[in-house]
Design an enzyme around this catalytic site. Sequence first.
Site, PDB file in Angstrom:
ATOM      1  N   CYS A  51      -8.806  -5.977   1.906  1.00  0.00           N
ATOM      2  CA  CYS A  51      -8.702  -4.649   2.107  1.00  0.00           C
ATOM      3  C   CYS A  51     -10.949  -4.430   2.196  1.00  0.00           C
ATOM      4  CB  CYS A  51      -8.353  -3.137   1.829  1.00  0.00           C
ATOM      5  SG  CYS A  51      -6.466  -3.757   0.994  1.00  0.00           S
ATOM      6  N   HIS A  73       3.373 -10.887   2.240  1.00  0.00           N
ATOM      7  CA  HIS A  73       2.849 -11.668   2.670  1.00  0.00           C
ATOM      8  C   HIS A  73       1.899 -12.128   1.555  1.00  0.00           C
ATOM      9  CE1 HIS A  73      -1.034  -8.942   3.243  1.00  0.00           C
ATOM     10  NE2 HIS A  73      -0.118  -8.146   2.672  1.00  0.00           N
ATOM     11  N   SER A 116       0.302  -1.163   0.188  1.00  0.00           N
ATOM     12  CA  SER A 116       0.170  -0.020  -0.119  1.00  0.00           C
ATOM     13  C   SER A 116       1.341   0.962  -0.086  1.00  0.00           C
ATOM     14  CB  SER A 116      -0.741   0.358   1.420  1.00  0.00           C
ATOM     15  OG  SER A 116      -1.991  -1.615   1.356  1.00  0.00           O
TER      16      SER A 116
HETATM   17  N1  PLP Z   1      -1.973  -4.466  -4.146  1.00  0.00           N
HETATM   18  C1  PLP Z   1      -2.148  -5.366  -4.655  1.00  0.00           C
HETATM   19  C2  PLP Z   1      -2.991  -5.992  -5.941  1.00  0.00           C
HETATM   20  C3  PLP Z   1      -3.316  -6.136  -3.272  1.00  0.00           C
HETATM   21  O1  PLP Z   1      -3.781  -7.565  -3.634  1.00  0.00           O
HETATM   22  C4  PLP Z   1      -2.796  -6.059  -2.326  1.00  0.00           C
HETATM   23  C5  PLP Z   1      -3.244  -6.839  -0.820  1.00  0.00           C
HETATM   24  O2  PLP Z   1      -4.905  -6.965  -1.062  1.00  0.00           O
HETATM   25  C6  PLP Z   1      -1.926  -4.766  -2.090  1.00  0.00           C
HETATM   26  C7  PLP Z   1      -1.902  -3.831  -3.360  1.00  0.00           C
HETATM   27  C8  PLP Z   1      -1.659  -4.125  -0.940  1.00  0.00           C
HETATM   28  O3  PLP Z   1      -0.858  -4.259   0.215  1.00  0.00           O
HETATM   29  P1  PLP Z   1      -0.032  -4.702   1.157  1.00  0.00           P
HETATM   30  O4  PLP Z   1      -1.827  -4.973   1.794  1.00  0.00           O
HETATM   31  O5  PLP Z   1       1.353  -5.136   1.661  1.00  0.00           O
HETATM   32  O6  PLP Z   1      -0.168  -3.096   1.888  1.00  0.00           O
END
Ligand code: PLP
Length: 408
Positions: A358, A231, A73
């Site tokens: 999310c 993760h 993110s």
């Molecule tokens: N981008 C995509 C395509 C994702 O699937 C996710 C998480 O679900 C993210 C970004 C965000 O990743 P993080 O959980 O490491 O912030």
Amino acid sequence: MSSAIYLDHNATSPATEAHLSQVFEIVSKGLGNPSSPHALGRNSSVIVSESRKKLATALTFDVSEIVYVSGASEANNMGTVGVLRYFNAPGSEVHCLYSSVEHPSVREPLIHFGKKFGADVEAVPVDEYGVISLADLIKRIRPHTRLITVMVANNEVGCIQPVQQFANWLHERRWARSPQVNELDANLDARVTREHLQELHFHVDAVQALGKIPIEEWISTGIDSVAVSAHKIGGLAGIGALALRKGRKFEPIVLGGAQERNRRGGTENLVGITSFGLVASQILEADWWTRVEKCRVLRNELACSLDKLPGLKRNSSLSTNALPNTLHYTVVHDKIRGEDLLMQLDLAGIAMSSGSACSSGANLPSKILLAMGRTEAESKNSLRISLGHETSAEDVSRTAAVVASLLK
Ligand code: PLP
């Protein structure tokens, strides 16, 4: 009750006990501050450098181009608004293009930036499969386009965007002495010069693609920054990276420390960085890709059973132009809604989700499905199944049987 069958690997692919022990063994040699001048600090700094080498190798970027952050993110915020902030000087026009199926960590900061600073932030539409058209993307580039951002693979439906093709086209138009004529060229606005293309920033969210499709074969050509997260490939949550091409202009978001070559302040997350290095190395091993293919076979078997059920309509593709571990359905049943089905599956010990990690929990329609032209009701009733390397044939057959009985 803990889930006996875990089919939510696109949300988080849980770290194994073996991985946790490996991480512990490494970090126990130096849990100091990598910036400290004493021995413990130096040991910690060595751990960070060794891990950075592993991630850089997996991504085919230079070690100096890896910027550790708190997760994808943050990496997406840096690779998008971090870039626009640099270009947003008084009197300058700023235009940006993003696919309409981007993750919220790309879409939301861009929309916010557009509203706050009056930047022209434009969503590129997708077809019914969730895929943009290259010709359409190129047609929308203007002389003041400063940023283009397109994810490699979608987290909900698993579709793969033509990122590699666009990166190759861009690379050739930017740097080749006499670029090979391509039918896509006819779509480019005549006012857009080679210098404009060299200056614009092409950011890619490769979070779901890393370790599922072999992006390392092409990701370092024509792309200026790449967001990844540990993760999603069996590492720990809370660590991500932005691979940021040397010399590209951007404004750091987290200030107040010289860490990461002044690109991201804050004491390094030693445990997370170690974890990311270990899992990144694994994706270079042939055995990893054998397991990915095993996942594809099991995913196809599960699709074969679920496709026959009258209450499910598949949105994801089984072709090689989609993630090999992902299945996505709309629940079209007169008695059971998507979220009820998910709850009942959970009670039966099977973990799945409705889509984006999310947004699950708040039954809002999926913006991805809406962008793909589905109705609001269809976009609210989703089932995302994402397999992992530990998924077995028994898991698949039991899941198919339980879903069938719940939809009866
Ligand atoms: N981008 C995509 C395509 C994702 O699937 C996710 C998480 O679900 C993210 C970004 C965000 O990743 P993080 O959980 O490491 O912030």
